[in-house]
Design an enzyme around this catalytic site. Structure first.
Site, PDB file in Angstrom:
ATOM      1  N   GLU A 188       0.815  -1.226   0.000  1.00 48.52           N
ATOM      2  CA  GLU A 188       0.000   0.000   0.000  1.00 48.52           C
ATOM      3  C   GLU A 188       0.843   1.267   0.000  1.00 48.52           C
ATOM      4  OE1 GLU A 188      -2.834  -0.333   3.193  1.00 48.52           O
ATOM      5  OE2 GLU A 188      -3.921  -1.941   2.197  1.00 48.52           O
TER       6      GLU A 188
ATOM      7  N   LYS B  58     -15.686  -1.818   2.413  1.00 49.31           N
ATOM      8  CA  LYS B  58     -14.968  -2.206   1.200  1.00 49.31           C
ATOM      9  C   LYS B  58     -16.015  -2.846   0.299  1.00 49.31           C
ATOM     10  CE  LYS B  58     -10.502  -3.356   3.398  1.00 49.31           C
ATOM     11  NZ  LYS B  58      -9.760  -4.459   4.059  1.00 49.31           N
TER      12      LYS B  58
HETATM   13  P1  PGA Z   1      -6.359  -6.039   2.436  1.00 49.08           P
HETATM   14  O1  PGA Z   1      -5.807  -5.096   3.592  1.00 49.08           O
HETATM   15  O2  PGA Z   1      -6.856  -5.184   1.346  1.00 49.08           O
HETATM   16  O3  PGA Z   1      -5.141  -6.826   2.091  1.00 49.08           O
HETATM   17  O4  PGA Z   1      -7.448  -6.860   3.054  1.00 49.08           O
HETATM   18  C1  PGA Z   1      -6.356  -3.894   3.905  1.00 49.08           C
HETATM   19  C2  PGA Z   1      -6.839  -3.873   5.306  1.00 49.08           C
HETATM   20  O5  PGA Z   1      -6.736  -4.888   6.041  1.00 49.08           O
HETATM   21  O6  PGA Z   1      -7.383  -2.868   5.724  1.00 49.08           O
HETATM   22 ZN    ZN Z   2      -7.918  -3.921   7.786  1.00 57.64          ZN
END
Ligand code: PGA
Ligand code: ZN
Length: 437
Positions: free
Chosen positions: A217, A350
């Site tokens: 990220e 998400k």
């Molecule tokens: P992920 O991580 O997109 O790999 O699930 C992001 C998070 O845990 O916030």
């Molecule tokens: Zn998370």
């Protein structure tokens, strides 16, 4: 334009729909995300406009998330979504709820495993974007359906560990910067960038061998402990606070499911020589960190099924957000359970955990009803799609979690700057900040 959308009031759903925007066609294709993994992109066309979206993907995918691909891969998912074309063409692009119902009906499973969550994601968002383009309004406005828009503040990943950064990095997955006192989105974004820069200098002063490596990220991936990371971030934040003159706070994403050993019922910290913490010790550890570093935000402090433990922690903090990501997986039924127990006071949103855009909107409606703050989030494997910015505003999120640097991260933040500029041009003032709600 606002008035024209009144027909979409969910309470009046049965009344005459005056302004449907039928989907004329769509084209799905396989593209790649920031990790080089395959992803599904969809382009939807409506009369006079089109929209496009490609799905992100997580490194640690929760048990209860929508299943991304039919048959485990992108090309089979592509064939699958194309095979349902006759059922999807003609649906109303401007109504994410009815699109979701249609997708669910076609899919027929509880987790989109038949049509593929990545296809449901891309199709539903591309269609909503096409509708907003046809109406000549921003996507967030279509989603808000007449409600006043508010600008979320950026929560930026600065130091990475755990599954995102690998061996030698801290056990905790993300150390975040949150410009809580900013008066504008532009200053908030800039403050996070300054913190990110300053952290690199501090890490290098402490360890000259630190080469500037980053995790998925865009956060620095140093060879250091939890304490080392927190010290570096604190030092950077206090330097930047002095420069910008407003409050910046620390956030953590502990992604504790990846530390949890269900057989032993302990949280294992390999970076601390394999130290194990019982649930009570984990809660105390988190409380001590919050106290010592004045932490404002803790995501997944306990594992993905620990609702009662998360409730306990929530009752023991004061002025700190306890946020569920792996815990709620953007699933309305799971959030209902959490609400009953009183687990957490913030929820990660998400869209691809939920499946279609309509699922995420249902989730955000429930979260807001029960006063959970919403944090709209990217995934560790993401694309340069900017629509997360619109989804954050359109779901009433108070924060947007989308990293600090890296093309696919900055794309969302740059879109917020454009949105703010648009607000200034069209209404003579910046969009009010969501934190003031
Ligand atoms: P992920 O991580 O997109 O790999 O699930 C992001 C998070 O845990 O916030
Ligand atoms: Zn998370």
């Amino acid at each position: 334009m606002d008035g024209r959308l009144e027909y979409r009031d969910p309470k009046k759903r049965d009344e005459v729909v005056e302004l449907a925007i039928p989907i004329l066609d769509f084209k799905a294709r396989v593209v790649y995300n920031s990790r080089g993994e395959e992803s599904i992109e969809v382009e939807t066309s409506v009369e006079g406009a089109h929209g496009r979206a490609s799905s992100p993907s997580g490194a640690s995918v929760g048990k209860y998330e929508a299943v991304s691909f039919f048959g485990g891969n992108a090309s089979r998912t592509l064939t699958k979504i194309n095979s349902y074309k006759d059922k999807l063409v003609g649906l109303d692009a401007s109504d994410p709820h009815s699109l979701m119902h249609a997708l669910r009906e076609i899919d027929g499973t509880a987790n989109y495993s038949e049509i593929g969550g990545s296809a449901a994601y891309s199709f539903s968002i591309a269609s909503a974007e096409a509708a907003s383009n046809a109406l000549g309004i921003p996507l967030y406005q279509l989603l808000l359906n007449g409600e006043e828009p508010r600008m979320p503040l950026p929560l930026g990943n600065v130091i990475g560990g755990g599954k995102h950064a690998g061996e030698g990095s801290p056990d905790i997955q993300e150390f975040l910067s949150y410009p809580r006192g900013t008066k504008s989105i532009a200053e908030g974004i800039r403050a996070n960038i300054q913190v990110h820069k300053r952290v690199r200098e501090i890490l290098q002063e402490k360890d000259p061998r630190f080469s500037g490596g980053k995790g998925d990220e865009g956060a620095w991936a140093p060879n250091t402990s939890t304490e080392g990371a927190l010290e570096a971030l604190s030092e950077a934040i206090s330097a930047v606070t002095d420069e910008v003159g407003f409050e910046i706070r620390i956030g953590l994403d502990m992604a504790s499911t990846s530390l949890w050993n269900p057989r032993e019922k302990t949280y294992t910290y390999s970076r601390e020589g394999g130290k194990r913490r019982s649930t009570e010790e984990q809660i105390q550890f988190v409380l001590d960190l919050i106290d010592e570093y004045e932490i404002y935000y803790v995501e997944d402090p306990l594992h993905e099924e620990a609702f009662d433990d998360t409730h306990e922690l929530t009752t023991r903090v004061n002025g700190c957000l306890i946020v569920g990501d792996d815990l709620f997986v953007t699933n309305t039924k799971i959030l209902e359970r959490a609400v009953k127990i009183g687990a957490g006071n913030g929820a990660i949103l998400k869209v691809n955990q939920a499946g279609a855009l309509g699922d995420a909107l249902e989730f955000s409606e429930l979260a807001r009803k029960h006063r959970y703050q919403i944090i709209a989030s990217h995934r560790s494997g993401d694309t340069i799609d900017a629509n997360l910015a619109h989804i954050a505003i359109g779901t009433g999120a108070t924060m947007i979690k989308s990293g600090v640097v890296g093309g696919e991260r900055i794309a969302k933040l740059n879109e917020l700057l454009r949105i703010d500029e648009f607000s200034f041009i069209s209404r003579g003032k910046s969009m009010p900040l969501a934190k003031d709600r």
